[in-house]
Design an enzyme around this catalytic site. Structure first.
Site, PDB file in Angstrom:
ATOM      1  N   ASP A 233      -1.009  -6.145  -0.718  1.00  0.00           N
ATOM      2  CA  ASP A 233      -1.475  -5.605   0.566  1.00  0.00           C
ATOM      3  C   ASP A 233      -2.988  -5.425   0.572  1.00  0.00           C
ATOM      4  O   ASP A 233      -3.572  -4.937  -0.410  1.00  0.00           O
ATOM      5  CB  ASP A 233      -0.867  -4.205   0.761  1.00  0.00           C
ATOM      6  CG  ASP A 233      -0.005  -4.103   1.992  1.00  0.00           C
ATOM      7  OD1 ASP A 233      -0.050  -5.008   2.844  1.00  0.00           O
ATOM      8  OD2 ASP A 233       0.729  -3.100   2.091  1.00  0.00           O
TER       9      ASP A 233
ATOM     10  N   LYS B 165      -1.285  -9.555   2.341  1.00  0.00           N
ATOM     11  CA  LYS B 165      -0.653  -9.122   3.599  1.00  0.00           C
ATOM     12  C   LYS B 165      -1.598  -8.175   4.317  1.00  0.00           C
ATOM     13  O   LYS B 165      -2.317  -7.405   3.665  1.00  0.00           O
ATOM     14  CB  LYS B 165       0.682  -8.427   3.304  1.00  0.00           C
ATOM     15  CG  LYS B 165       1.339  -7.822   4.541  1.00  0.00           C
ATOM     16  CD  LYS B 165       2.767  -7.384   4.304  1.00  0.00           C
ATOM     17  CE  LYS B 165       2.942  -5.951   3.893  1.00  0.00           C
ATOM     18  NZ  LYS B 165       2.285  -4.946   4.748  1.00  0.00           N
TER      19      LYS B 165
ATOM     20  N   ASP C 213       0.833  -1.206   0.000  1.00  0.00           N
ATOM     21  CA  ASP C 213       0.000   0.000   0.000  1.00  0.00           C
ATOM     22  C   ASP C 213       0.872   1.262   0.000  1.00  0.00           C
ATOM     23  O   ASP C 213       0.362   2.371  -0.119  1.00  0.00           O
ATOM     24  CB  ASP C 213      -0.981  -0.005   1.183  1.00  0.00           C
ATOM     25  CG  ASP C 213      -0.299   0.033   2.533  1.00  0.00           C
ATOM     26  OD1 ASP C 213       0.955  -0.037   2.576  1.00  0.00           O
ATOM     27  OD2 ASP C 213      -1.001   0.133   3.552  1.00  0.00           O
ATOM     28  N   SER C 214       2.193   1.079   0.070  1.00  0.00           N
ATOM     29  CA  SER C 214       3.108   2.211  -0.115  1.00  0.00           C
ATOM     30  C   SER C 214       3.005   2.746  -1.545  1.00  0.00           C
ATOM     31  O   SER C 214       3.588   3.780  -1.861  1.00  0.00           O
ATOM     32  CB  SER C 214       4.546   1.795   0.210  1.00  0.00           C
ATOM     33  OG  SER C 214       4.905   0.637  -0.500  1.00  0.00           O
TER      34      SER C 214
ATOM     35  N   GLU D 152      -1.834  -5.705   8.172  1.00  0.00           N
ATOM     36  CA  GLU D 152      -1.109  -5.176   9.327  1.00  0.00           C
ATOM     37  C   GLU D 152      -1.842  -5.467  10.630  1.00  0.00           C
ATOM     38  O   GLU D 152      -3.072  -5.462  10.653  1.00  0.00           O
ATOM     39  CB  GLU D 152      -0.981  -3.650   9.199  1.00  0.00           C
ATOM     40  CG  GLU D 152      -0.099  -3.203   8.066  1.00  0.00           C
ATOM     41  CD  GLU D 152       0.042  -1.685   8.022  1.00  0.00           C
ATOM     42  OE1 GLU D 152      -0.462  -0.999   8.936  1.00  0.00           O
ATOM     43  OE2 GLU D 152       0.651  -1.199   7.058  1.00  0.00           O
TER      44      GLU D 152
ATOM     45  N   GLU E 122       8.462  -4.430  10.711  1.00  0.00           N
ATOM     46  CA  GLU E 122       8.934  -3.116  10.266  1.00  0.00           C
ATOM     47  C   GLU E 122       9.454  -2.317  11.460  1.00  0.00           C
ATOM     48  O   GLU E 122       8.753  -2.167  12.471  1.00  0.00           O
ATOM     49  CB  GLU E 122       7.782  -2.356   9.573  1.00  0.00           C
ATOM     50  CG  GLU E 122       8.209  -0.999   9.060  1.00  0.00           C
ATOM     51  CD  GLU E 122       7.236  -0.389   8.049  1.00  0.00           C
ATOM     52  OE1 GLU E 122       6.237  -1.040   7.679  1.00  0.00           O
ATOM     53  OE2 GLU E 122       7.499   0.751   7.631  1.00  0.00           O
TER      54      GLU E 122
END
Ligand code: KIV
Length: 281
Positions: free
Chosen positions: A83, A111, A44-45, A113, A178
């Site tokens: 993501d 993925k 999502d970056s 978070e 991270e």
């Protein structure tokens, strides 16, 4: 047919480092695939690095699907991870719907978070046959855009270790950590049977991930966790300025870039026809 993620557990057991890299577009996907990257990751970056958003929280499922499809077209060999963006997995049902959309767009796994609280979501996805990678430590979707080191005290360490174990127990096949202090990421890597992938989490993870625009030096800010392998910002800027100058000075295009596939005789006839006022003949 999604690729089998168990190859990464075998790599951990064999002590073979796993290479993961973010990717947002087709040509970069082709380059990463050819370079031998193990896990090509549509993060999502994409929002802050490619779409000009201020934060990961602005990234939508539509953005993720669009970029996952583009990357899929460029990947033949590597594992393709995508993501789940902010608020796309608030309930097990929503997580399942969105994870299936990412798989249909070409992802092999997804993925998400979060720590202990997200374990039921991971378990629901895994129960449905979806390969899930967890992401703990600094989590930009909930902690903002400024990177902050995680695991600086015993208590913080306990939270992170518990999160890691909850992800493994819930059935995650991989765990991104991270900005976790190196001693904590080392301990977690030793404790887990699933592989860990670090970003700013030191040397002892089972693999590493970087943001491709940071690695290539396309982004301009310096980050301690990054290593710049290129300076594309400067090189691309120089190439573009040169193009601007050459067009303005009529140095580009040259005769070599032009097409002359019409006879001189026909060009002469065409000019004469234009001079006659282009009559219908
Ligand atoms: O989206 C992203 O770039 C990430 C990093 C941790 C690799 O999640």
């Amino acid at each position: 047919m999604p690729k089998d993620p168990q190859i990464f557990r075998a790599k951990k057991q064999a002590g073979e480092p796993i290479v993961m890299l973010t990717c947002y577009d087709f040509p970069t996907a082709q380059l990463e695939d050819a370079a031998g990257v193990d896990i090509i990751f549509v993060g999502d970056s994409v929002g802050t690095n490619m779409l000009g958003y201020a934060a990961e929280t602005e990234v939508t499922m539509a953005d993720m699907l669009h970029h996952t499809r583009a990357v899929r077209r460029g990947v033949e060999r590597a594992y393709l991870l995508a993501d789940l963006p902010y608020r796309a997995y608030e309930t097990p049902q929503l997580a399942l719907e969105n994870a299936h959309l990412l798989l249909a767009a070409g992802a092999d796994g997804v993925k998400l978070e979060g720590g202990v609280d997200q374990a039921p979501i991971v378990a629901a996805l895994v129960a449905d046959g979806i390969a899930v990678c967890g992401h703990i430590g600094f989590t930009p979707q909930t902690l903002g855009t400024k990177g902050r080191i995680q695991g600086k005290t015993l208590e913080q360490g306990q939270v992170i270790v518990r999160a890691a174990q909850a992800m493994e127990r819930a059935g995650a096949f991989l765990l991104v950590m991270e900005l976790v202090t190196e001693p904590i990421s080392r301990l977690i890597t030793e404790q887990l049977t699933i592989p860990t992938i670090g970003i700013g989490s030191g040397r002892y993870c089972d693999g590493q991930v970087l943001v491709v625009t940071d690695l290539l030096g396309l982004s301009t800010f310096e980050r301690k966790l990054n290593k710049r392998y290129e300076n594309l910002h400067e090189r691309v800027g120089t190439a573009m300025s040169q193009y601007v100058q050459e067009v303005r000075e009529r140095q580009f295009p040259t005769e070599a870039n032009a097409f002359q596939n019409i006879s001189e005789e026909e060009v002469t006839q065409l000019r004469a026809w234009v001079q006659r006022g282009m009559p219908d003949e």
